[in-house]
Design a protein around this motif. Structure first.
Motif, PDB file in Angstrom:
ATOM      1  N   GLN A  37       0.839  -1.142   0.117  1.00 36.14           N
ATOM      2  CA  GLN A  37      -0.138  -0.056  -0.061  1.00 36.14           C
ATOM      3  C   GLN A  37       0.891   1.269   0.067  1.00 36.14           C
ATOM      4  OE1 GLN A  37      -2.976  -0.308   3.172  1.00 36.14           O
ATOM      5  NE2 GLN A  37      -3.470  -2.179   2.479  1.00 36.14           N
ATOM      6  N   ASP A  38       1.935   1.457   0.859  1.00 35.54           N
ATOM      7  CA  ASP A  38       2.708   2.354   0.836  1.00 35.54           C
ATOM      8  C   ASP A  38       3.512   2.779  -0.577  1.00 35.54           C
ATOM      9  OD1 ASP A  38       1.864   2.989   3.362  1.00 35.54           O
ATOM     10  OD2 ASP A  38       3.679   2.192   4.329  1.00 35.54           O
ATOM     11  N   VAL A  39       3.819   1.454  -1.215  1.00 35.78           N
ATOM     12  CA  VAL A  39       4.744   1.655  -2.226  1.00 35.78           C
ATOM     13  C   VAL A  39       3.744   2.253  -3.366  1.00 35.78           C
ATOM     14  CG1 VAL A  39       5.769   0.432  -4.270  1.00 35.78           C
ATOM     15  CG2 VAL A  39       6.564   0.047  -1.942  1.00 35.78           C
ATOM     16  N   LEU A  40       2.518   1.839  -3.447  1.00 36.12           N
ATOM     17  CA  LEU A  40       1.582   2.148  -4.419  1.00 36.12           C
ATOM     18  C   LEU A  40       1.147   3.792  -4.276  1.00 36.12           C
ATOM     19  CD1 LEU A  40      -0.807  -1.113  -4.535  1.00 36.12           C
ATOM     20  CD2 LEU A  40       0.862   0.034  -6.556  1.00 36.12           C
ATOM     21  N   LYS A  41       1.406   4.211  -3.069  1.00 39.06           N
ATOM     22  CA  LYS A  41       0.951   5.475  -2.890  1.00 39.06           C
ATOM     23  C   LYS A  41       2.138   6.532  -3.446  1.00 39.06           C
ATOM     24  CE  LYS A  41      -1.847   4.566   1.120  1.00 39.06           C
ATOM     25  NZ  LYS A  41      -1.537   4.650   2.669  1.00 39.06           N
ATOM     26  N   LEU A  42       3.232   6.125  -3.701  1.00 36.20           N
ATOM     27  CA  LEU A  42       4.385   6.837  -4.310  1.00 36.20           C
ATOM     28  C   LEU A  42       4.145   7.350  -5.463  1.00 36.20           C
ATOM     29  CD1 LEU A  42       7.396   4.555  -3.086  1.00 36.20           C
ATOM     30  CD2 LEU A  42       6.697   6.763  -1.981  1.00 36.20           C
ATOM     31  N   PRO A  43       4.417   8.771  -5.756  1.00 35.41           N
ATOM     32  CA  PRO A  43       4.323   9.282  -6.989  1.00 35.41           C
ATOM     33  C   PRO A  43       5.223   8.655  -8.384  1.00 35.41           C
ATOM     34  CG  PRO A  43       5.697  10.717  -5.720  1.00 35.41           C
ATOM     35  CD  PRO A  43       5.006   9.557  -4.811  1.00 35.41           C
ATOM     36  N   ASN A  44       4.610   8.598  -9.265  1.00 29.49           N
ATOM     37  CA  ASN A  44       5.309   7.947 -10.494  1.00 29.49           C
ATOM     38  C   ASN A  44       5.884   6.659 -10.278  1.00 29.49           C
ATOM     39  OD1 ASN A  44       4.931  10.532 -12.086  1.00 29.49           O
ATOM     40  ND2 ASN A  44       6.492  11.405 -10.705  1.00 29.49           N
TER      41      ASN A  44
END
Length: 107
Positions: A37-44
């Motif tokens: 979930q945290d990785v998927l929230k990162l831009p680009n």
């Protein structure tokens, strides 16, 4: 080729962690689900999960639920394969990855 010898690496890692004197075990606070979930929230940032339809370790429903919430997640099923499709059919797995790399958002 992809996947060859990975078992030896995992066994070596487990052995080294199991024999450590401290109770250190690398984990992500909140577990693997929180990490995703945290990785998927990162831009680009774009993530692809390649999943065998006969995986008895991780049910596909676990990964599929995220596709509705994260447009930067691509979920690819490999029909008839289990938990390690990269090892079960290396050539097919490489083709799947090549197709993913053709997708503009993964370039």
């Amino acid at each position: 080729s992809i996947g060859k010898g990975w078992e030896k690496g995992i066994l070596s890692y487990v052995k080294s962690v199991a024999t450590m004197k401290s109770s250190y075990m690398p984990t992500y606070p909140g577990g693997e689900e929180q990490l995703l979930q945290d990785v998927l929230k990162l831009p680009n940032t774009y993530v692809a999960i390649v999943h065998g339809t006969k995986d008895r370790v991780v049910p596909s429903s676990y990964n599929e639920k995220y596709t509705a919430f994260y447009p930067n997640l691509r979920f690819v099923k490999m029909d008839g394969f289990g938990h390690d499709p990269f090892e079960e059919d290396v050539d097919m797995f490489v083709d799947v990855v090549k197709d993913l790399m053709k997708d503009a958002k993964f370039q």
